[in-house]
Design an enzyme around this catalytic site. Structure first.
Site, PDB file in Angstrom:
ATOM      1  N   ASP A  99      -1.288  -0.400   6.503  1.00 30.53           N
ATOM      2  CA  ASP A  99      -1.483   0.133   7.846  1.00 30.53           C
ATOM      3  C   ASP A  99      -2.880   0.682   8.056  1.00 30.53           C
ATOM      4  OD1 ASP A  99      -1.373   2.346   6.252  1.00 30.53           O
ATOM      5  OD2 ASP A  99       0.029   3.468   7.507  1.00 30.53           O
ATOM      6  N   THR A 141       0.482   4.614   0.808  1.00 24.07           N
ATOM      7  CA  THR A 141       0.467   5.482   1.975  1.00 24.07           C
ATOM      8  C   THR A 141       0.878   4.708   3.218  1.00 24.07           C
ATOM      9  OG1 THR A 141      -1.356   6.694   0.966  1.00 24.07           O
ATOM     10  CG2 THR A 141      -0.925   7.106   3.297  1.00 24.07           C
ATOM     11  N   ASP A 196       0.872  -1.168   0.000  1.00 23.67           N
ATOM     12  CA  ASP A 196       0.000   0.000   0.000  1.00 23.67           C
ATOM     13  C   ASP A 196       0.914   1.224   0.000  1.00 23.67           C
ATOM     14  OD1 ASP A 196      -2.405   1.527   0.293  1.00 23.67           O
ATOM     15  OD2 ASP A 196      -1.826   1.846   2.373  1.00 23.67           O
TER      16      ASP A 196
END
Length: 802
Positions: free
Chosen positions: A558, A320, A318
């Protein structure tokens, strides 16, 4: 349909931007908490990050093979000199080492688990504070925000557009809108909105705790290594039992005049059949791996995950929080369609104040536009990864009412809108762009985004992780494919990946164009590396598509939008600063939030698997030649050539000590499947050649030597051949050579030579070479066996490639 409850503004304070001030439950008082603790109404389910001390001791001591060796050891203590009981002391030492190493790993894991433990916000005496999950009591009021995990069962007390994902419990992927009075199940998590709930079931009565009772945490990840070793041990037992019975009978018949010697030689034949150190070394390798990773702030929540990550050939990232740091900075505000910039700043300030739990993008806007305005928020639409936008409706204080949306431009604007061209140029620079648009529909309308009027572009700059480029380069060198799967604009994601020199960054795909068919999706995934505008459900589908093509997939993330994919990936890796939900489903948590730790985890897993495969070949070669020797002795009706002391010496020098060093050496080779096949294809020919060469020497020695001391001379000659062939096996296993590997092999050879030349060691181990002819014959047979080993293993490599 998206449902939204409007905020009741009656009684709200004039000038308030956020939801009006209403009476909030204060939660339990300190006295009520004390009462519940006294009654035992606490959330006492232990967070199991590792096995208990009792489990570790039991697993290392009470094994099938320890029981067999223990019985044989007790027998030998009564019937033979202490030299023939050395194998028992070796087992005690091995077991002790295993327990100590696992306890070290447990201490490391438990310490990291406390650091990484989720701490829910609990309201008591009107004050909210973070508490450990074990401190929650029945009736506690627990606050929730996006990404928070529901830690106990309860009932919703407050709901502000609260959406809960219960997919981990029910399998239903769509979020559930919760209202006051609705039931909350532990194990679910918040995807949008916020609120609070009252704990109605704690401890082992909670739903998630009951599920956890069904399966131990450490069996959730499949371990091919452990499964393979269990399979091997099962076959070894089947071979060992009938062979041992035959050996017992034959030795008692052959040595009918010397019962004690018969028992000693029988035990000498049975003990080496048992690969007793293999399980120990596997446990030690895993335990030391946990300790090494623990020093790098990496929490391994399920031990076999170390092995799983070593087998990974695709890592899904991912953007970000993984390639970029969590924070962002507003670099530019571009009003559109003649909008007044001062008014736009007011809108952005109001939007910032309307959300009590802003995400990273909104936090950057709050930092840039902190001005407070006398507007009142009448309705709120929290950000959702599936929608890609958030919104709020305001009463502006002068009688005006307005509704605003803030989110992804290519979602809020129709295709072909002129503003999209300008946005594309910004995305190509790796900048993140949000669109502020004035809505013409109410927020609770399913068509709220339709016809929205573009008002301004908010340009955000993302902070690249300084170590991300090196980490991506590592994976490229190791032939591990990386796929960036992000909810952001595909062009922007590709630009960020390009700045990090990621292979394939130029080929970006908008996930909205991905085919729904799994096979077609898998083909697109194999051909491209960067994907934008991916929904949480699509992330999950993409992981499944990659797995359908035989890939072993690791997923890092996250955010709450990563949970479904993390759960379905072969290995889920969460950042320590990530949401509670992601940490709960991940097998590995990077507590230091550093993506750069991932290569260490991969390298540790490769070291464990590659080295255990090497040393397993050593142990099982010994098992094969021991069984073959026993069978040949039974068929030939001759005395078994070895006493336990001989094979203890050989095992220590050619297997035990070298295996310990080889199991802990660096090894970067990617783990390959079919562990049992890879080991046995070498162990069987190696064991057969070693056993046949040794028995040939023994038979020649029986014809060569005569007299009362003939058996000792025959044993010494056979021991020499077996040692030399076993050393050749070790020399092959130790390749490719480094200075320390060559030193290791030479040291083991030197130790055996010392036994042959030092008189008291000759007596202790009953090893004395007699004459010249037979010892050199033993060396010649061993040399022929070694050459045959080289040929056989090369043929096996061609005939049965791994």
């Amino acid at each position: 349909m998206t449902q939204r409850a409007k905020i009741d503004t009656d009684g709200g304070e004039a000038g308030a931007v956020g939801p009006p001030v209403v009476h909030r439950p204060a939660g339990l008082t300190s006295a009520e908490v004390a009462e519940r603790v006294a009654r035992g109404e606490v959330n006492d389910v232990p967070v199991r990050s590792s096995r208990s001390t009792t489990d570790i001791v039991r697993a290392n001591v009470f094994t099938r093979f320890n029981a067999i060796i223990g019985v044989l050891w007790v027998i030998m203590l009564f019937v033979a000199p202490i030299q023939d009981s050395l194998f028992g002391f070796v087992i005690i030492a091995n077991t002790g080492i295993g327990i100590i190493q696992e306890l070290r790993a447990k201490k490391t894991l438990d310490g990291l688990a406390v650091i990484g433990e989720a701490k829910p916000t609990v309201r008591r005496d009107g004050v909210a504070a973070e508490l450990s999950t074990s401190e929650i009591v029945l009736g506690d009021l627990i606050e929730l925000g996006p990404g928070d995990k529901v830690v106990v069962d309860g009932e919703v007390a407050e709901a502000d557009s609260l959406e809960i994902d219960e997919s981990l419990l029910t399998g239903e992927a769509d979020p559930v809108v919760k209202k006051p009075g609705d039931r909350m199940m532990s194990g679910s998590f918040v995807v949008a909105g916020g609120g609070a709930f009252t704990a109605t079931k704690v401890g082992r009565e909670a739903y998630a705790a009951q599920l956890a009772e069904e399966a131990s945490r450490f069996t959730l990840v499949h371990s091919e290594l452990r499964t393979g070793i269990s399979t091997i041990l099962k076959y070894v037992t089947w071979m060992m039992v009938p062979t041992a019975i035959g050996l017992v009978i034959s030795q008692l018949v052959v040595k009918d005049n010397n019962f004690k010697d018969a028992v000693a030689r029988t035990v000498g034949g049975i003990v080496p059949m048992i690969p007793e150190g293999l399980v120990l070394l596997t446990s030690v390798a895993f335990a030391i791996g946990v300790v090494r990773l623990g020093r790098k702030q990496c929490l391994v929540q399920e031990l076999p995950a170390i092995e799983g990550l070593a087998r990974v050939d695709v890592v899904c990232l991912d953007k970000t929080g993984t390639l970029t740091e969590g924070g962002m900075d507003v670099t530019e505000l571009r009003p559109l369609n003649g909008s007044d910039e001062t008014y736009v700043r007011k809108v952005l300030g109001a939007l910032g104040e309307s959300d009590p739990r802003p995400n990273a993008s909104l936090q950057a806007i709050i930092d840039a536009y902190p001005e407070t305005v006398e507007w009142r928020c009448t309705e709120a639409l929290p950000f959702s990864s599936a929608r890609k936008y958030s919104g709020a409706a305001f009463s502006e204080g002068d009688g005006e009412h307005s509704t605003w949306l803030l989110g992804a431009p290519d979602v809020l604007l129709p295709a072909g809108d002129p503003a999209l061209t300008e946005i594309d140029h910004l995305n190509e620079q790796g900048l993140r762009v949000l669109l502020l648009a004035r809505a013409v529909h109410d927020l609770d309308s399913p068509e709220v985004a339709a016809g929205a009027r573009p008002t301004a572009l908010v340009v955000l700059e993302q902070r690249l992780r300084p170590d991300a480029s090196d980490t991506l380069a590592y994976f490229a060198e190791q032939n591990v494919a990386t796929k960036v799967i992000s909810g952001d604009n595909a062009v922007s994601v590709g630009a960020v990946a390009g700045k990090l020199d990621m292979p394939g960054a130029a080929n970006t795909v908008d996930a909205r164009t991905l085919p729904a068919d799994r096979e077609e999706m898998a083909k697109v995934l194999d051909e491209n590396a960067v994907f934008g505008r991916v929904t949480p459900q699509q992330k999950r589908d993409m992981v499944a598509a990659l797995q359908s093509h035989g890939h072993t997939v690791a997923m890092t993330g996250d955010g709450v939008n990563d949970v479904l994919a993390l759960k379905d990936a072969d290995i889920g890796v969460s950042m320590g600063s990530g949401s509670e939900a992601t940490r709960a489903v991940a097998q590995i948590v990077l507590l230091n939030n550093s993506f750069a730790t991932l290569p260490s985890v991969v390298a540790e897993g490769r070291r464990v698997i590659g080295n255990i495969t090497r040393v397993a070949t050593l142990f099982l070669t010994k098992t094969v030649y021991s069984v073959l020797l026993a069978v040949l002795v039974v068929c030939s009706q001759v005395e078994y050539p070895f006493l336990p002391r001989h094979l203890t010496l050989l095992s220590t020098l050619t297997i035990g000590v070298p295996a310990f060093f080889l199991a802990l050496a660096p090894n970067k080779e990617r783990a390959k499947p079919n562990f049992v096949r890879r080991v046995m294809r070498y162990a069987i020919p190696g064991g057969v050649i070693a056993g046949a060469a040794t028995f040939a020497t023994y038979l020649l020695a029986r014809h060569h030597y005569t007299g009362p001391d003939a058996l000792a001379a025959e044993t010494s000659a056979a021991t020499l051949t077996l040692f030399l062939v076993s050393m050749w096996v070790l020399a092959i296993i130790a390749r490719p050579y480094t200075w320390w590997r060559l030193t290791l092999v030479a040291t083991m050879g030197g130790a055996f030579l010392l036994v042959l030349v030092v008189p008291w060691l000759q007596d202790f181990f009953a090893l004395k070479l007699v004459g010249v002819t037979m010892p050199w014959t033993a060396v010649a047979i061993a040399a022929a066996g070694g050459l045959l080993l080289e040929v056989a293993w090369r043929w096996v490599d061609r005939r049965f490639p791994a």
